[in-house]
Design an enzyme around this catalytic site. Structure first.
Site, PDB file in Angstrom:
ATOM      1  N   LYS A   1     -11.527 -34.650   2.667  1.00 35.28           N
ATOM      2  CA  LYS A   1     -10.942 -33.892   1.547  1.00 35.28           C
ATOM      3  C   LYS A   1      -9.454 -34.228   1.452  1.00 35.28           C
ATOM      4  O   LYS A   1      -8.839 -34.557   2.472  1.00 35.28           O
ATOM      5  CB  LYS A   1     -11.137 -32.386   1.787  1.00 35.28           C
ATOM      6  CG  LYS A   1     -12.602 -31.974   1.947  1.00 35.28           C
ATOM      7  CD  LYS A   1     -13.368 -32.018   0.648  1.00 35.28           C
ATOM      8  CE  LYS A   1     -14.814 -31.640   0.841  1.00 35.28           C
ATOM      9  NZ  LYS A   1     -15.584 -31.606  -0.402  1.00 35.28           N
TER      10      LYS A   1
ATOM     11  N   LYS B   1     -11.239 -33.811  -2.385  1.00 30.70           N
ATOM     12  CA  LYS B   1     -12.470 -34.471  -2.866  1.00 30.70           C
ATOM     13  C   LYS B   1     -12.185 -35.886  -3.347  1.00 30.70           C
ATOM     14  O   LYS B   1     -12.892 -36.836  -3.041  1.00 30.70           O
ATOM     15  CB  LYS B   1     -13.077 -33.662  -4.028  1.00 30.70           C
ATOM     16  CG  LYS B   1     -13.717 -32.343  -3.636  1.00 30.70           C
ATOM     17  CD  LYS B   1     -14.119 -31.545  -4.862  1.00 30.70           C
ATOM     18  CE  LYS B   1     -15.587 -31.591  -5.119  1.00 30.70           C
ATOM     19  NZ  LYS B   1     -16.443 -30.758  -4.310  1.00 30.70           N
TER      20      LYS B   1
ATOM     21  N   LYS C   1     -18.528 -39.283   4.806  1.00 27.28           N
ATOM     22  CA  LYS C   1     -19.286 -39.088   3.562  1.00 27.28           C
ATOM     23  C   LYS C   1     -18.329 -39.071   2.375  1.00 27.28           C
ATOM     24  O   LYS C   1     -17.364 -38.310   2.334  1.00 27.28           O
ATOM     25  CB  LYS C   1     -20.052 -37.763   3.617  1.00 27.28           C
ATOM     26  CG  LYS C   1     -20.793 -37.432   2.332  1.00 27.28           C
ATOM     27  CD  LYS C   1     -21.433 -36.049   2.356  1.00 27.28           C
ATOM     28  CE  LYS C   1     -21.979 -35.692   0.988  1.00 27.28           C
ATOM     29  NZ  LYS C   1     -20.892 -35.604  -0.030  1.00 27.28           N
TER      30      LYS C   1
ATOM     31  N   ASP D   1     -17.246 -37.967  -1.270  1.00 30.33           N
ATOM     32  CA  ASP D   1     -17.569 -36.748  -2.004  1.00 30.33           C
ATOM     33  C   ASP D   1     -18.413 -37.090  -3.228  1.00 30.33           C
ATOM     34  O   ASP D   1     -18.445 -38.251  -3.672  1.00 30.33           O
ATOM     35  CB  ASP D   1     -16.310 -35.976  -2.402  1.00 30.33           C
ATOM     36  CG  ASP D   1     -16.464 -34.496  -2.010  1.00 30.33           C
ATOM     37  OD1 ASP D   1     -15.461 -33.851  -1.666  1.00 30.33           O
ATOM     38  OD2 ASP D   1     -17.607 -34.002  -2.034  1.00 30.33           O
ATOM     39  N   GLU D   2     -19.044 -36.047  -3.787  1.00 29.94           N
ATOM     40  CA  GLU D   2     -20.032 -36.331  -4.842  1.00 29.94           C
ATOM     41  C   GLU D   2     -19.383 -36.931  -6.091  1.00 29.94           C
ATOM     42  O   GLU D   2     -20.049 -37.591  -6.873  1.00 29.94           O
ATOM     43  CB  GLU D   2     -20.818 -35.064  -5.209  1.00 29.94           C
ATOM     44  CG  GLU D   2     -20.029 -33.965  -5.862  1.00 29.94           C
ATOM     45  CD  GLU D   2     -19.256 -33.097  -4.874  1.00 29.94           C
ATOM     46  OE1 GLU D   2     -19.382 -33.315  -3.650  1.00 29.94           O
ATOM     47  OE2 GLU D   2     -18.532 -32.218  -5.327  1.00 29.94           O
TER      48      GLU D   2
ATOM     49  N   HIS E   1     -27.348 -36.198  -2.377  1.00 35.57           N
ATOM     50  CA  HIS E   1     -26.488 -35.061  -2.716  1.00 35.57           C
ATOM     51  C   HIS E   1     -27.065 -34.430  -3.979  1.00 35.57           C
ATOM     52  O   HIS E   1     -27.573 -35.129  -4.844  1.00 35.57           O
ATOM     53  CB  HIS E   1     -25.047 -35.533  -2.952  1.00 35.57           C
ATOM     54  CG  HIS E   1     -24.074 -34.404  -3.029  1.00 35.57           C
ATOM     55  ND1 HIS E   1     -23.986 -33.571  -4.113  1.00 35.57           N
ATOM     56  CD2 HIS E   1     -23.169 -33.941  -2.140  1.00 35.57           C
ATOM     57  CE1 HIS E   1     -23.052 -32.662  -3.903  1.00 35.57           C
ATOM     58  NE2 HIS E   1     -22.542 -32.856  -2.714  1.00 35.57           N
ATOM     59  N   ARG E   2     -26.974 -33.120  -4.073  1.00 37.69           N
ATOM     60  CA  ARG E   2     -27.715 -32.411  -5.135  1.00 37.69           C
ATOM     61  C   ARG E   2     -26.836 -31.769  -6.207  1.00 37.69           C
ATOM     62  O   ARG E   2     -27.228 -30.812  -6.865  1.00 37.69           O
ATOM     63  CB  ARG E   2     -28.618 -31.357  -4.516  1.00 37.69           C
ATOM     64  CG  ARG E   2     -27.843 -30.303  -3.741  1.00 37.69           C
ATOM     65  CD  ARG E   2     -28.711 -29.210  -3.193  1.00 37.69           C
ATOM     66  NE  ARG E   2     -27.894 -28.148  -2.612  1.00 37.69           N
ATOM     67  CZ  ARG E   2     -28.343 -26.948  -2.321  1.00 37.69           C
ATOM     68  NH1 ARG E   2     -29.607 -26.642  -2.540  1.00 37.69           N
ATOM     69  NH2 ARG E   2     -27.534 -26.033  -1.813  1.00 37.69           N
TER      70      ARG E   2
ATOM     71  N   LYS F   1     -19.926 -21.364   1.731  1.00 39.69           N
ATOM     72  CA  LYS F   1     -19.373 -21.000   0.406  1.00 39.69           C
ATOM     73  C   LYS F   1     -20.380 -21.081  -0.734  1.00 39.69           C
ATOM     74  O   LYS F   1     -20.137 -20.586  -1.826  1.00 39.69           O
ATOM     75  CB  LYS F   1     -18.185 -21.899   0.085  1.00 39.69           C
ATOM     76  CG  LYS F   1     -18.560 -23.326  -0.295  1.00 39.69           C
ATOM     77  CD  LYS F   1     -17.331 -24.190  -0.533  1.00 39.69           C
ATOM     78  CE  LYS F   1     -17.741 -25.597  -0.928  1.00 39.69           C
ATOM     79  NZ  LYS F   1     -16.621 -26.529  -1.025  1.00 39.69           N
TER      80      LYS F   1
ATOM     81  N   SER G   1     -24.406 -27.715   4.468  1.00 45.76           N
ATOM     82  CA  SER G   1     -23.035 -28.015   4.062  1.00 45.76           C
ATOM     83  C   SER G   1     -22.523 -26.942   3.120  1.00 45.76           C
ATOM     84  O   SER G   1     -23.291 -26.153   2.591  1.00 45.76           O
ATOM     85  CB  SER G   1     -23.035 -29.378   3.354  1.00 45.76           C
ATOM     86  OG  SER G   1     -21.786 -29.679   2.789  1.00 45.76           O
ATOM     87  N   GLY G   2     -21.210 -26.904   2.947  1.00 46.53           N
ATOM     88  CA  GLY G   2     -20.607 -26.008   1.948  1.00 46.53           C
ATOM     89  C   GLY G   2     -19.824 -24.887   2.611  1.00 46.53           C
ATOM     90  O   GLY G   2     -20.390 -23.867   3.002  1.00 46.53           O
TER      91      GLY G   2
ATOM     92  N   GLN H   1     -22.618 -31.051   7.441  1.00 50.98           N
ATOM     93  CA  GLN H   1     -21.439 -31.632   6.787  1.00 50.98           C
ATOM     94  C   GLN H   1     -20.311 -30.617   6.860  1.00 50.98           C
ATOM     95  O   GLN H   1     -20.435 -29.517   6.327  1.00 50.98           O
ATOM     96  CB  GLN H   1     -21.744 -32.006   5.327  1.00 50.98           C
ATOM     97  CG  GLN H   1     -20.739 -32.894   4.635  1.00 50.98           C
ATOM     98  CD  GLN H   1     -19.386 -32.247   4.340  1.00 50.98           C
ATOM     99  OE1 GLN H   1     -18.338 -32.804   4.686  1.00 50.98           O
ATOM    100  NE2 GLN H   1     -19.375 -31.075   3.778  1.00 50.98           N
TER     101      GLN H   1
HETATM  102  C1  CAP Z   1     -18.691 -29.465   0.856  1.00 52.08           C
HETATM  103  C2  CAP Z   1     -18.944 -30.375  -0.333  1.00 52.08           C
HETATM  104  C3  CAP Z   1     -20.413 -30.482  -0.691  1.00 52.08           C
HETATM  105  C4  CAP Z   1     -21.109 -29.170  -0.853  1.00 52.08           C
HETATM  106  C5  CAP Z   1     -22.307 -29.330  -1.792  1.00 52.08           C
HETATM  107  C6  CAP Z   1     -18.180 -29.897  -1.562  1.00 52.08           C
HETATM  108  O1  CAP Z   1     -17.328 -29.535   1.182  1.00 52.08           O
HETATM  109  O2  CAP Z   1     -18.503 -31.685  -0.059  1.00 52.08           O
HETATM  110  O3  CAP Z   1     -20.450 -31.238  -1.911  1.00 52.08           O
HETATM  111  O4  CAP Z   1     -21.590 -28.774   0.409  1.00 52.08           O
HETATM  112  O5  CAP Z   1     -23.023 -28.123  -1.788  1.00 52.08           O
HETATM  113  O6  CAP Z   1     -17.744 -30.781  -2.298  1.00 52.08           O
HETATM  114  O7  CAP Z   1     -18.088 -28.685  -1.722  1.00 52.08           O
HETATM  115  P1  CAP Z   1     -16.758 -28.486   2.267  1.00 52.08           P
HETATM  116  P2  CAP Z   1     -24.517 -28.122  -1.202  1.00 52.08           P
HETATM  117  O8  CAP Z   1     -17.389 -28.825   3.599  1.00 52.08           O
HETATM  118  O9  CAP Z   1     -15.274 -28.702   2.261  1.00 52.08           O
HETATM  119  O10 CAP Z   1     -17.151 -27.131   1.773  1.00 52.08           O
HETATM  120  O11 CAP Z   1     -24.378 -28.670   0.200  1.00 52.08           O
HETATM  121  O12 CAP Z   1     -24.911 -26.672  -1.268  1.00 52.08           O
HETATM  122  O13 CAP Z   1     -25.334 -29.006  -2.077  1.00 52.08           O
HETATM  123 MG    MG Z   2     -18.782 -32.484  -1.985  1.00 46.40          MG
END
Ligand code: CAP
Ligand code: MG
Length: 430
Positions: free
Chosen positions: A152, A154, A178, A180-181, A270-271, A310, A353-354, A375
């Site tokens: 991070k 992101k 990883k 980020d998305e 990733h979803r 979160k 994750s999250g 994650q």
């Molecule tokens: C988490 C994360 C993931 C989320 C996606 C984000 O970062 O990289 O994309 O976990 O949600 O961008 O928020 P943090 P999920 O570790 O800094 O929170 O896993 O529910 O699909």
């Molecule tokens: Mg992410």
């Protein structure tokens, strides 16, 4: 009305055959419509019917009509004969039980909760190439959860800054870096330059630590572009790719699965965007079903939510998804999922994750077990003493869990853990 024939799609005496696909829906009729009124419409519009009786109906067509065989408002179950489906094609399958029916005026809300697939359909798909054992073998990690970190913020780091953070994260002990998305091929951090820089870091860290590392490189984009990026990742010796599979789409995921087979790459799914239609318990489609289709096609890891952290997710729902994507067979669980056998398709690595940080890890392992990928993004790069200390603290927390020592005890002689707990606190597992 005289021209309607929806009633012919309801047969409460029908006993599904072992080759039928069974769909479990939750539905809410529009005003002035009864539940029985919409049940027939759902089966009709998702199989062979339309709004009126037809002069073209044949005897054979009648044999492949979907049938509502169980009505228990707000739930209903529909059996679909196997001839309705094109083996190996998730898109065509979903155009039946997740297609037009969502837009019918007679239905106010509709949620496809699960489908139970027969052996012939399941076996028409590849499933995961590596599965949990295969991914553990790549990383040589067997006795604890696998770990990943997104550097991070992101997006925003330049390639050099990204590589520097990657070094701290991996050298500190996290297994997978990883993307980020939303990190694509951006002006300040080009994809090829990033892959080259991260793979150089991985070589350095593997030599320094003797541990195996990997890079979840985000290749999401147009399919030919994704193929080019996947080939580049493989050429650099990396064993993983990442795809935002919900936004990329099912066709793209099926294409990527074929490419991953050729290149010997594990797919991290990733979803992002799933919550647009999985979150409302009365409408859309369950995350469980998305994860099930992703296992069929053959992702190796998939984000399933976290009972803590979160992002919105109910513990029982996340655990149900974990069961369905990891077990060889699951029995029906009251309106959460149907029975499903996987006929040898490999398990998928559940990614938790999250909003996770070291203080939550004992809870995560207690709830989800060790055969998971955790994650921790902000929970590593937000450590008061930097990303290296953040990564060290994650491994210390997992060591403490393995030894059965409470974190605040273990922190007494592990300073990175102690400093992280000072910032984020420690949630004692219930
Ligand atoms: C988490 C994360 C993931 C989320 C996606 C984000 O970062 O990289 O994309 O976990 O949600 O961008 O928020 P943090 P999920 O570790 O800094 O929170 O896993 O529910 O699909
Ligand atoms: Mg992410």
């Amino acid at each position: 009305m005289g021209f309607e024939w929806y009633g012919e799609f309801v047969d409460l005496k029908y006993v599904p055959s072992k080759n039928d696909t069974i769909a479990l829906f939750r539905a809410k009729p529009a005003e002035n419509m009864s539940f029985e009124d919409i049940a027939g419409r759902i089966a009709s519009e998702s199989s062979v019917g339309t709004w009126t009786t037809l002069s073209t109906l044949t005897e054979y067509t009648r044999t492949i009509m979907a049938r509502v065989f169980k009505i228990e408002p707000p739930y209903l179950r529909v059996a679909y004969p196997i001839d309705l489906f094109e083996p190996g094609n998730v898109v065509q399958m979903l155009t039946c039980y997740a297609g037009n029916i969502y837009g019918m005026r007679a239905i106010e809300k509709l949620r496809l909760i699960d489908v139970s697939l027969p052996e012939e359909i399941v076996k028409s798909f590849k499933g995961p190439q590596f599965g949990i054992e295969g991914v553990r073998k790549i990383l040589k990690v067997y006795d604890r959860p696998l770990t990943a970190t997104v550097p991070k913020p992101k997006v925003g780091l330049t390639t050099d800054e990204y590589a520097k953070t990657a070094y701290d994260i991996l050298a500190g002990g996290v297994d997978l870096l990883k993307d980020d998305e939303n990190l694509g091929d951006l002006s300040f951090n080009r994809f090829e330059a990033r892959v080259k820089a991260v793979m150089k870091v991985i070589d350095k860290v593997e030599n320094e630590t003797g541990e195996r590392k990997g890079y979840l490189a985000n290749i999401t984009g147009e399919t030919k572009e994704m193929e080019k990026k996947a080939k580049l990742v493989a050429d650099y010796g990396n064993k993983f790719i990442m795809v935002d599979f919900v936004l990329a789409g099912w066709s793209a995921l099926m294409t990527i699965r074929n490419i991953a087979q050729e290149l010997g790459l594990a797919i991290h799914a990733h979803r992002a965007f799933h919550a647009a239609y999985t979150r409302d318990v009365e409408h859309g489609m369950s995350m469980l079903l998305l994860a099930k289709m992703a296992r069929l096609i053959g992702v190796d890891h998939i984000h399933i939510g976290a009972a803590v952290g979160k992002m919105e997710a109910a513990k029982q729902d996340v655990l149900a998804i974990q069961r369905v994507i990891t077990q060889e067979e699951v029995q029906e669980e009251n309106h959460m999922h149907l029975h499903q056998k996987w006929y040898g398709l490999k398990p998928v690595v559940p990614t938790i994750s999250g909003g996770l940080h070291i203080g939550l890890l004992p809870d995560v392992v207690q709830i989800h077990g060790k055969d998971i990928l955790i994650q921790v993004g902000g929970g590593v790069t937000g450590h008061p003493d930097g990303s290296y200390a953040g990564a060290v603290a994650v491994r210390q927390a997992l060591d403490a869990v393995n030894k059965g020592i409470p974190l605040n005890e273990y922190a007494k002689d592990h300073k990175e853990l102690a400093r992280g707990l000072e910032k984020w606190g420690y949630i004692r597992p219930k």
